[in-house]
Each structure stands twice: as structure tokens, then as C-alpha cells.
Design a protein around this motif. Structure first.
Motif, PDB file in Angstrom:
ATOM      1  N   GLN A 135      17.835  43.200   6.012  1.00 11.59           N
ATOM      2  CA  GLN A 135      16.463  43.035   6.494  1.00 11.59           C
ATOM      3  C   GLN A 135      16.314  41.688   7.204  1.00 11.59           C
ATOM      4  OE1 GLN A 135      13.421  43.386   3.502  1.00 11.59           O
ATOM      5  NE2 GLN A 135      11.747  43.133   4.957  1.00 11.59           N
ATOM      6  N   TYR A 136      15.708  41.734   8.398  1.00  9.63           N
ATOM      7  CA  TYR A 136      15.391  40.542   9.174  1.00  9.63           C
ATOM      8  C   TYR A 136      13.869  40.409   9.255  1.00  9.63           C
ATOM      9  CZ  TYR A 136      20.263  41.036  10.620  1.00  9.63           C
ATOM     10  OH  TYR A 136      21.619  41.162  10.619  1.00  9.63           O
ATOM     11  N   ARG A 137      13.401  39.315   9.784  1.00  6.09           N
ATOM     12  CA  ARG A 137      11.955  39.133   9.896  1.00  6.09           C
ATOM     13  C   ARG A 137      11.318  40.235  10.743  1.00  6.09           C
ATOM     14  NH1 ARG A 137       9.907  34.146  13.351  1.00  6.09           N
ATOM     15  NH2 ARG A 137      10.674  35.605  14.937  1.00  6.09           N
ATOM     16  N   ASP A 138      12.031  40.663  11.799  1.00  3.05           N
ATOM     17  CA  ASP A 138      11.440  41.626  12.728  1.00  3.05           C
ATOM     18  C   ASP A 138      12.097  42.993  12.709  1.00  3.05           C
ATOM     19  OD1 ASP A 138       9.534  39.780  13.826  1.00  3.05           O
ATOM     20  OD2 ASP A 138      11.193  38.823  14.890  1.00  3.05           O
ATOM     21  N   GLY A 139      12.902  43.269  11.697  1.00  6.13           N
ATOM     22  CA  GLY A 139      13.498  44.592  11.664  1.00  6.13           C
ATOM     23  C   GLY A 139      14.628  44.725  10.660  1.00  6.13           C
ATOM     24  N   PHE A 140      15.411  45.788  10.839  1.00  9.60           N
ATOM     25  CA  PHE A 140      16.452  46.135   9.876  1.00  9.60           C
ATOM     26  C   PHE A 140      17.734  46.540  10.605  1.00  9.60           C
ATOM     27  CE2 PHE A 140      12.378  47.053   8.000  1.00  9.60           C
ATOM     28  CZ  PHE A 140      12.486  46.581   6.694  1.00  9.60           C
TER      29      PHE A 140
ATOM     30  N   ARG B 258      10.560  46.477  12.376  1.00 10.29           N
ATOM     31  CA  ARG B 258      10.090  46.287  11.003  1.00 10.29           C
ATOM     32  C   ARG B 258       9.166  47.392  10.520  1.00 10.29           C
ATOM     33  NH1 ARG B 258       6.511  40.830  12.067  1.00 10.29           N
ATOM     34  NH2 ARG B 258       5.124  41.652  13.670  1.00 10.29           N
ATOM     35  N   ASP B 259       8.622  48.208  11.439  1.00 13.95           N
ATOM     36  CA  ASP B 259       7.715  49.285  11.027  1.00 13.95           C
ATOM     37  C   ASP B 259       8.424  50.617  10.846  1.00 13.95           C
ATOM     38  OD1 ASP B 259       5.460  47.607  11.069  1.00 13.95           O
ATOM     39  OD2 ASP B 259       5.207  47.886  13.240  1.00 13.95           O
TER      40      ASP B 259
END
Length: 258
Positions: free
Chosen positions: A79-84, A102-103
Motif C-alpha cells: 500500500q502506498y499513499r495514492d494506491g496499491f 487508492r479507491d
């Protein structure tokens, strides 16, 4: 960048139809990009292939931490701040990698990846093996050749000798032309080819081969042990690299004005 086999192309495109999914890659077990979804640049795909190759290896090694007997690795999610980033074992010696915003619905994408692997193991496995058929060679570094660093060093993390400062000059030994290269890997030979033209510092070899200094030092130690190379003075000790008195005085004057 698209796949070389149509069935692989549509598999990857199917993965990117999940909401907020971004890119999908199929990687071979030796860390090479077999195929990528439409819109994923080749250089990005190869960089991710190299890093993910190490990630899956580390994930497998963690199995003994999960159970006393160890267990089989199946999937890794980062997991990253803005996604996976999702990584899953696919077919015979292959891996699927998917990136998403991320959504993204994590369960939906994970299920889709697992479902595709379950439904199409042969298609994924065949594509992965295309890079390792007898007589075929992967592209060399500089032309999209990707090899994991721990494969290059045979899994070693330290050199056999700790004598290679980054500014140390390396050159071919007088006997190098008479020594066999049969037991050397591609990177060993690449170093020798470079040194055949001129001596290079450890740091310069690292830059030319796009390999970490730690890896270069291990390779150089191998070549020193085999007698192919010799070390000289530091590049700072070479007369042509020592600034003259006038230059040094000018630099000192400039520092005093700061």
C-alpha cells in the motif's frame, strides 16, 4: 507496450477493467517483462519487473514466519499513499503484477487476479517460458535486460575481499588475455570488455553497467580472485587528476569570499 501473444494481451487488459486499476504486467520467474497492458511504458515495466522480482522472493522467504512449517507464498499487496501494488503467483514460474489507485476495491481486484490464474494457468505459464527456451537469450543490459542483483551475485551480499574503494582504479591483469572466461557470467564479461579499452574506477564501472556499487564490488572480487584484473592507485593519485597550484589558489580565494 503489448504482449507478444494475443491471449496474454487480453488477459492483462481484462485486469485493467477493474475500477481504478492502472497497469498490469506478466513477469517471468527470472525477473523479465513478458507482457504489459496497453499504455504501460516499456522502461517503467522493466523497472517494476526488477523490483517486484526481489519482492516476491522476500515474500516467499517470510513463509516460516507465518507457520512453524513454512507455507507457500500466494500474494503480496503493497500500500502506498495514492494506491496499491498487487503481486500474485501465476502459472508455471510466472507472476502477475497490477497497480491501482487508492479507491480500488481491493477484494474485487484480488479476486479477479486469482480467478484469472485459476482459469488460465497454461496461457500464463507458456508465455513466461518463452524467455527461457533453449538457444534464446535475454536482451543485454542497456537494451532492456533485467536481471535481479542477487542473481547477478549468486545470492551473495558481501565480496570475498573488502579492498574496492569507489575511487580505486581497476585494470586488466597482464595474464587476463590468457585466462578462460568459461566460468564468468554476463556481468563479469561486461566488466572485462570495458577494461579492455581503458582502466576504470569502481564508481565508473557501477555507472557504466547500471549496477549498485555493492554488486560491482562482489563482481570485482571474483575477477581479482580469478586473476583477470588488478588494482592500481586511486583516481585522485593520478597526476592528471591533481589540480595545479593556480587552480587550487583560485578555489581557496573563492571559498574565502563566501
Amino acid at each position: 507496450m503489448t504482449a507478444s501473444r494475443p491471449q496474454v494481451a487480453w488477459i492483462l487488459e481484462e485486469l485493467t477493467t477493474i475500477g481504478n486499476a492502472r497497469h498490469a504486467l506478466l513477469l517471468s520467474a527470472d525477473g523479465l517483462t513478458v507482457a504489459a497492458s496497453e499504455g504501460c511504458p516499456r522502461d517503467l515495466a522493466d523497472r517494476v519487473a526488477a523490483s517486484v522480482s526481489g519482492l516476491q522472493s522476500l515474500s516467499r522467504a517470510g513463509g516460516e514466519f507465518v507457520t512453524d512449517e513454512g507455507t507457500i507464498w500466494q500474494q503480496t499487496m503493497v500500500q502506498y499513499r495514492d494506491g496499491f501494488l498487487f503481486l500474485i503467483a501465476a502459472g508455471d514460474g510466472a507472476h502477475l503484477v497490477v497497480s491501482a489507485g487508492r479507491d480500488v476495491k481491493i477484494e474485487a481486484l484480488s479476486y479477479k487476479m486469482a480467478d484469472i490464474v485459476k482459469r488460465l494457468p497454461e496461457a500464463l505459464a507458456v508465455a513466461a517460458r518463452e524467455h527461457s527456451q533453449p538457444g534464446m537469450r535475454a536482451p543485454r543490459r542497456g537494451s532492456d535486460r533485467l536481471v535481479r542483483t542477487f542473481v547477478v551475485t549468486g545470492g551473495r551480499r558481501l565480496p570475498s575481499r573488502n579492498t574496492f574503494d569507489h575511487i580505486l582504479l581497476i585494470s586488466l591483469s597482464p595474464s587476463a588475455v590468457h585466462l578462460s572466461r568459461g566460468d564468468l557470467n554476463h556481468e563479469h564479461n561486461a566488466i572485462l570488455d570495458i577494461l579492455a579499452h581503458s582502466a576504470q574506477s569502481v564508481a565508473e564501472l557501477s555507472a557504466l553497467l547500471r549496477l549498485p556499487l555493492s554488486v560491482i564490488r562482489i563482481l570485482l572480487a571474483d575477477l581479482m580472485d580469478s586473476g583477470h584484473i588488478t588494482t592500481g592507485r586511486s583516481i585522485l593519485d593520478a597526476p592528471e587528476n591533481v589540480p595545479d597550484r593556480e587552480t587550487m589558489e583560485a578555489v581557496l580565494a573563492g571559498l574565502r569570499r563566501l
